[in-house]
Design a protein around this motif. Structure first.
Motif, mmCIF file in Angstrom:
data_model
loop_
_atom_site.group_PDB
_atom_site.id
_atom_site.type_symbol
_atom_site.label_atom_id
_atom_site.label_comp_id
_atom_site.label_asym_id
_atom_site.label_seq_id
_atom_site.Cartn_x
_atom_site.Cartn_y
_atom_site.Cartn_z
ATOM 1 N N LEU A 140 -8.295 148.154 24.271
ATOM 2 C CA LEU A 140 -8.731 146.983 24.467
ATOM 3 C C LEU A 140 -8.698 146.159 23.486
ATOM 4 N N GLY A 141 -7.551 145.643 22.965
ATOM 5 C CA GLY A 141 -7.398 144.337 22.185
ATOM 6 C C GLY A 141 -8.391 143.977 21.591
ATOM 7 N N VAL B 181 -19.810 150.438 16.648
ATOM 8 C CA VAL B 181 -19.909 149.531 16.630
ATOM 9 C C VAL B 181 -18.083 148.481 16.877
ATOM 10 N N VAL B 182 -17.938 148.401 16.580
ATOM 11 C CA VAL B 182 -16.262 147.746 17.076
ATOM 12 C C VAL B 182 -15.845 148.044 18.646
ATOM 13 N N LEU B 183 -15.339 149.021 18.726
ATOM 14 C CA LEU B 183 -15.470 149.477 20.219
ATOM 15 C C LEU B 183 -16.690 148.614 21.221
ATOM 16 N N THR B 184 -17.823 149.001 20.063
ATOM 17 C CA THR B 184 -18.782 148.818 21.540
ATOM 18 C C THR B 184 -18.825 147.103 21.882
ATOM 19 N N MET B 185 -18.353 145.920 20.318
ATOM 20 C CA MET B 185 -18.987 145.046 21.041
ATOM 21 C C MET B 185 -17.722 144.165 21.488
ATOM 22 N N LYS B 186 -16.815 144.651 21.628
ATOM 23 C CA LYS B 186 -15.373 144.394 22.109
ATOM 24 C C LYS B 186 -15.565 144.870 23.596
ATOM 25 N N PHE B 187 -15.827 145.686 23.908
ATOM 26 C CA PHE B 187 -15.836 145.933 25.575
ATOM 27 C C PHE B 187 -17.213 145.145 25.903
ATOM 28 N N GLY B 188 -18.463 144.988 25.800
ATOM 29 C CA GLY B 188 -18.897 144.270 26.004
ATOM 30 C C GLY B 188 -18.994 142.987 25.832
ATOM 31 N N LEU C 96 -15.504 141.947 26.507
ATOM 32 C CA LEU C 96 -14.576 141.686 28.146
ATOM 33 C C LEU C 96 -15.570 142.200 29.505
ATOM 34 N N LEU C 97 -16.496 142.863 29.070
ATOM 35 C CA LEU C 97 -17.760 143.008 30.395
ATOM 36 C C LEU C 97 -18.547 141.858 30.650
ATOM 37 N N GLY C 98 -18.576 140.788 29.835
ATOM 38 C CA GLY C 98 -19.106 139.445 29.840
ATOM 39 C C GLY C 98 -20.531 139.561 29.267
ATOM 40 N N TRP C 99 -21.060 141.244 28.631
ATOM 41 C CA TRP C 99 -22.311 140.821 28.116
ATOM 42 C C TRP C 99 -23.145 139.505 27.405
#
Length: 152
Positions: free
Chosen positions: A72-73, A138-145, A147-150
């Protein structure tokens, strides 16, 4: 007499002058240098990893989390949080392993006081694992969101 306190008998013939305080620069017996401390730490880590299968489970999960974070970077600050969370879990697991080893060496590990100490150490691992899991989510959800433009 207050409950739980023991009185200490006072003797008139106590001569404390025979116990001189040590000098400032006196060497203490049994001191180890940095290399010996490092070697002892590595031996302790080896004993803990070989003696408890939980380290492999935590290691497996940690590798999956690290791979996901790398894909995810995540930012350097997020890496810091993930590393601190992983260290928190490993430290609590090492503490649990040390207490469990001591309980087994002292006597019957199922005796009520020793069992209570072992359960408290297991609770330490539980709290650390939940805290680490919350940080990871929290960390992975924030980065994933991100990347998806949430959220931007």
């Amino acid at each position: 007499m207050p409950r739980g306190l023991l009185t200490v008998p006072v003797r008139a013939d106590d001569d404390w002058s025979e116990f001189d305080p040590p000098g400032i620069w006196t060497a203490r017996a049994g001191r180890r240098n940095s290399r010996e401390k490092f070697a002892a730490g590595l031996r302790g880590l080896k004993h803990a990893i070989r003696g408890d299968s939980s380290f492999f489970a935590h290691g497996y999960r940690g590798i999956l989390i690290a791979m996901t974070a790398a894909l995810l970077g995540v930012s350097p600050w997020s890496w810091c949080l993930l590393v601190i969370a992983a260290c928190m879990v490993l430290l609590s697991e090492l503490t649990h392993s040390a207490i469990d080893t001591l309980a087994r060496a002292v006597g019957d590990p199922e005796a009520p006081p020793l069992r209570m100490a072992r359960e408290i150490a297991a609770a330490c691992v539980l709290v650390a694992a939940f805290g680490s899991g919350a940080v990871t989510v929290v960390v992975l959800t924030m980065k994933f969101g991100e990347l998806l433009g949430w959220w931007n």
